[in-house]
Every structure is written in C-alpha cells, then in structure tokens.
Design an enzyme around this catalytic site. Structure first.
Site, PDB file in Angstrom:
ATOM      1  N   HIS A 307       6.545 -52.523  43.161  1.00 42.74           N
ATOM      2  CA  HIS A 307       6.606 -52.093  41.763  1.00 42.74           C
ATOM      3  C   HIS A 307       6.119 -53.227  40.883  1.00 42.74           C
ATOM      4  O   HIS A 307       6.417 -54.403  41.140  1.00 42.74           O
ATOM      5  CB  HIS A 307       8.050 -51.717  41.390  1.00 42.74           C
ATOM      6  CG  HIS A 307       8.153 -50.926  40.113  1.00 42.74           C
ATOM      7  ND1 HIS A 307       8.107 -51.516  38.876  1.00 42.74           N
ATOM      8  CD2 HIS A 307       8.292 -49.594  39.897  1.00 42.74           C
ATOM      9  CE1 HIS A 307       8.228 -50.571  37.949  1.00 42.74           C
ATOM     10  NE2 HIS A 307       8.339 -49.403  38.539  1.00 42.74           N
ATOM     11  N   ASP A 364       9.272 -43.764  43.293  1.00 38.37           N
ATOM     12  CA  ASP A 364       8.211 -42.764  43.398  1.00 38.37           C
ATOM     13  C   ASP A 364       8.075 -42.250  44.830  1.00 38.37           C
ATOM     14  O   ASP A 364       7.783 -41.071  45.051  1.00 38.37           O
ATOM     15  CB  ASP A 364       6.874 -43.349  42.928  1.00 38.37           C
ATOM     16  CG  ASP A 364       6.901 -43.747  41.463  1.00 38.37           C
ATOM     17  OD1 ASP A 364       7.335 -42.921  40.649  1.00 38.37           O
ATOM     18  OD2 ASP A 364       6.514 -44.880  41.147  1.00 38.37           O
TER      19      ASP A 364
END
Length: 429
Positions: A307, A364
């Site tokens: 991330h 995600d």
C-alpha cells in the site's frame, strides 16, 4: 522542536510557524510563504503537503494505525454497525441508541428514488460501466432536489441533503446491479437495517423469498466500515476542493466518485480479480506469476499487495481477512479464481521477498475476493467501495464548510514557452 521553522531564500530568513496535531504530527505552516518571500513550494502529487486541518480520520502508515474520530478501526469493525460508524464520521460522536434509532428512521423515509430516475437506465448503453452510471445518477440528484442549490442553507436543510444521500445511494447501487442482469428492480423494505436492506434490494427476487445470511451481513458491514474514510486521499481531496467552490453536496460527491473510479484508487479491488483471471487463463501456475512479480525487468505487478500509505500491514486487511475466511467457509464456494488467490496470499505471507518489502495482502485483495464470492461482477466492486466511502466524503465536505475554508486554488511552476509573436495562419510552417 521549536515552534518556528526557518527557511533561507535570497539571503533572507523567513520564519514559519510549526503546527503539531493531536497525534503529534508535525507540519510547517507555509500559508504566508509567498507573501513573505515571493516563493511557493513545489510538491508534485501533494505527498508532503497538508491541505487542511481535520478531525475526522487519523492514519499512521508506518505503524499501521487507522482511527475514525479517535476510535480504532479494530474496535469499530468488531463492535459497530456501518450505520453507527456513518453517524460517528458525519456528526463526530458515536450515537446513543435513541440517536441511532432516529437516524435509521430518518434514512428510512428517503430510501426511494424519484421514479423518473429509472428512465435513465433506458438511455445507458448495455455495456455501460457501473461507475459511469453511478456518477451521473448521483450528479442528477441535484436536479431532482434543487433546494440543495440554495445559498446559505441552514444546518437543518444541509442535514436533510445528507440524509437523502445516505438513504438513496444503496437503492441506486442495487438498481444498477439489477439492471445489469436485466432483472426487475427490488424496492427497499424499511423494516430491515441499512446493510440488510441493501442486500435485499441487490439479491432479492420478486418471485421468491430471500433470507439474508447473517454472515454475509456481518462481512458487508465490516467492508463498508473499513472503507468509510481514509484521510486526505485522492477522492476525499477531490470532494473538498470541488465543495470549496460552494458546489452542492450531490455534485461534490459525484466528483469524488469520478476520482475513485481510477484503478490507482478505488478500482484496485477490480484490478485484483482481473489479475487472478489472467493467471487462471494462463493455466493457474501461481509460482510462475510470483516469479514474474519479482523480476524487475518484467512489467507485471501483483495487484492487492502492499500500500502506498501503509509501510506496515494494512490494519484493515487484518480485519477483513477473517471475514473473508468466514465467507468462503460458510458459502462453500468452489471457484478456481479463489484458489489462486489463496496461493498468492500464502506466498505473500511466507515468501521472504514479499516480507522484506512489506508487500502484504491489502484490503483491496480481500475485498475483491469477498465481493466475487457474494456474486458481484468485478465491474461492481468500485461502486461498492463508493457505498462505503460515502460517510467519509460527506464528512469531508461538511467539515470543509464548517471550517469556512477558502476555494481551493493550487499554484504551479510554469515551464512553457515565453513571449512569442503571433504568426498569421498563412505564414505558419
């Protein structure tokens, strides 16, 4: 650390105040830098620039911390419903039972959308992306409720717009899904709670009863809570800067939806499934694709790992991994795509290459798996992200107005041509 920072430019020392946030974040206030020195700062992508002071969300990427209004994401995901968290984010405090009941009742009054909005679906091409539909439908709400355009709205008028938006978005999202299937639309049943009502409208049928699985409700609540806000990201900042022009809430949220659509932002969970499909079509050899990801010369990148903000494990991923495991076990789904996902997850959690680079599975990755397991096509994933992010966008817009922030107007460094003489078109080469 001193309360003053000094910068030397053109032989002149400029003193700028240092600001400390409640979580001990440090910032240099450069608001008067141009007035004092004639200089501006250049920060491409705004990676080091604070655009506002906010009380909504605290994020520490190095430590893997995420809080809404001071409450840890772990506690909220475990103990709260999405509607409780929405109330917290928008209004600042967790609701009492009476406040929550009143909030739910107010939302229930506005879950229906104007019947004329259904005609929009007849005009969309059959292959229209759901995010394109969502953005245009939310934007159009300002035409159905023109009172939102009234200047200097009272707090009560502004709050009614907020309630309508929270109430109508689940209905709109479910209608988009139903239309994609060619199924008749399912209207809300306000006896249900917020998330159950959405699942009823999405997966229910007019021809038979639909029992909403409590494990699915729990997972959906967690997914929406984990996506509810994420500090000054691309879409939140878009909502604030559009809203700073005194643009109405519906249009400002539509702008946030447009920003979220990009695969570098909200579209990442769709990209995860697209990647898994690619691996499946290639034969399902996960080791081959893991080696491709390690190869610096290979353009392939693993989607859903690591991330930009979190340099540690994404705290949201820890929570949603459990929900993901529960869903897959409860629904007993046999899907080769999900088997590939499990193998990639295992590699990322045990392979030293990924561990050293902190390329852990992120929210995600798991959200894409859950949405697929529930039966959503990948094109709907970002729409579901928007459903969760709505309270955060509303709170960002609301806070920006309450702070009376000026219209957003970034500066630039011009690097184009200097003075040029106009040449008549007949003489141009």
């Amino acid at each position: 650390m001193s309360d003053i920072a000094e910068i030397k430019v053109d032989g002149k020392t400029i003193e700028l105040p240092v600001i400390t946030g409640t979580e001990d974040e440090k910032a240099i206030d450069i608001s008067k830098l141009r007035d004092l020195s004639g200089f501006i700062t250049l920060d491409t992508g705004f990676k080091n620039t604070g655009s506002t002071k906010s009380k909504i969300t605290f994020l520490d990427g190095e430590k893997g911390i995420l809080k809404y209004r001071g409450y840890s994401i772990e506690q909220l995901a475990e103990k709260s419903s999405f509607l409780e968290v929405a109330y917290l984010i928008v209004y600042g405090d967790l609701p009492t039972q009476e406040q929550l009941d009143g909030f739910q009742a107010e939302i229930a009054k506005h879950t229906l959308i104007h019947e004329d909005m259904k005609k929009f679906f007849d005009g969309y091409p059959s292959r229209s992306h759901p995010m394109g539909q969502l953005g245009s439908l939310i934007f159009s709400l300002s035409t159905f409720y023109p009172e939102c355009l009234k200047p200097n709205q009272t707090a009560e008028e502004q709050n009614l717009t907020i309630i309508k938006l929270l109430a109508k978005l689940p209905t709109i999202v479910s209608f988009i899904y139903k239309k994609s299937l060619g199924h008749p639309l399912i209207y809300p049943k306000n006896k249900y709670d917020y998330v159950t009502n959405f699942l009823w409208m999405t997966f229910g049928q007019r021809t038979e009863d639909y029992d909403v699985n409590p494990i699915v409700v729990s997972a959906m609540n967690k997914l929406l809570i984990l996506h509810a806000d994420h500090e000054q990201n691309c879409s939140a900042s878009t909502v604030r800067i559009v809203g700073s022009s005194d643009c109405n809430l519906y249009a400002s949220i539509a702008a946030g939806i447009a920003a979220l659509w990009g695969p570098l932002h909200g579209g990442a969970n769709q990209a995860v499934i697209d990647m898994l499909e690619l691996i499946k079509e290639d034969g399902g050899d996960t080791e081959k694709w893991i080696n491709k990801a390690k190869d610096k010369e290979d353009p392939f990148r693993m989607m859903g790992f690591g991330h930009r903000v979190y340099k540690n494990f994404d705290p949201r991923a820890k929570i949603i991994k459990k929900a993901c495991d529960d869903i897959l076990e409860n629904l007993g789904i046999d899907d080769p795509i999900l088997e590939i996902a499990k193998k990639l997850e295992e590699a990322a959690l045990t392979d030293q290459y990924f561990i050293d680079r902190k390329l852990y599975p992120n929210v995600d990755f798991y959200s894409g798996i859950i949405y697929r397991a529930l039966g959503f096509p990948s094109e709907m994933f970002t729409v579901l992200f928007a459903l969760g992010r709505l309270p955060g966008w509303i709170a960002q817009w609301k806070e920006m107005h309450e702070n009376k922030e000026p219209i957003g107007r970034p500066r630039q460094i011009y690097v184009g041509e200097t003075d040029r003489e106009f040449v008549d078109i007949k003489s141009r080469k």
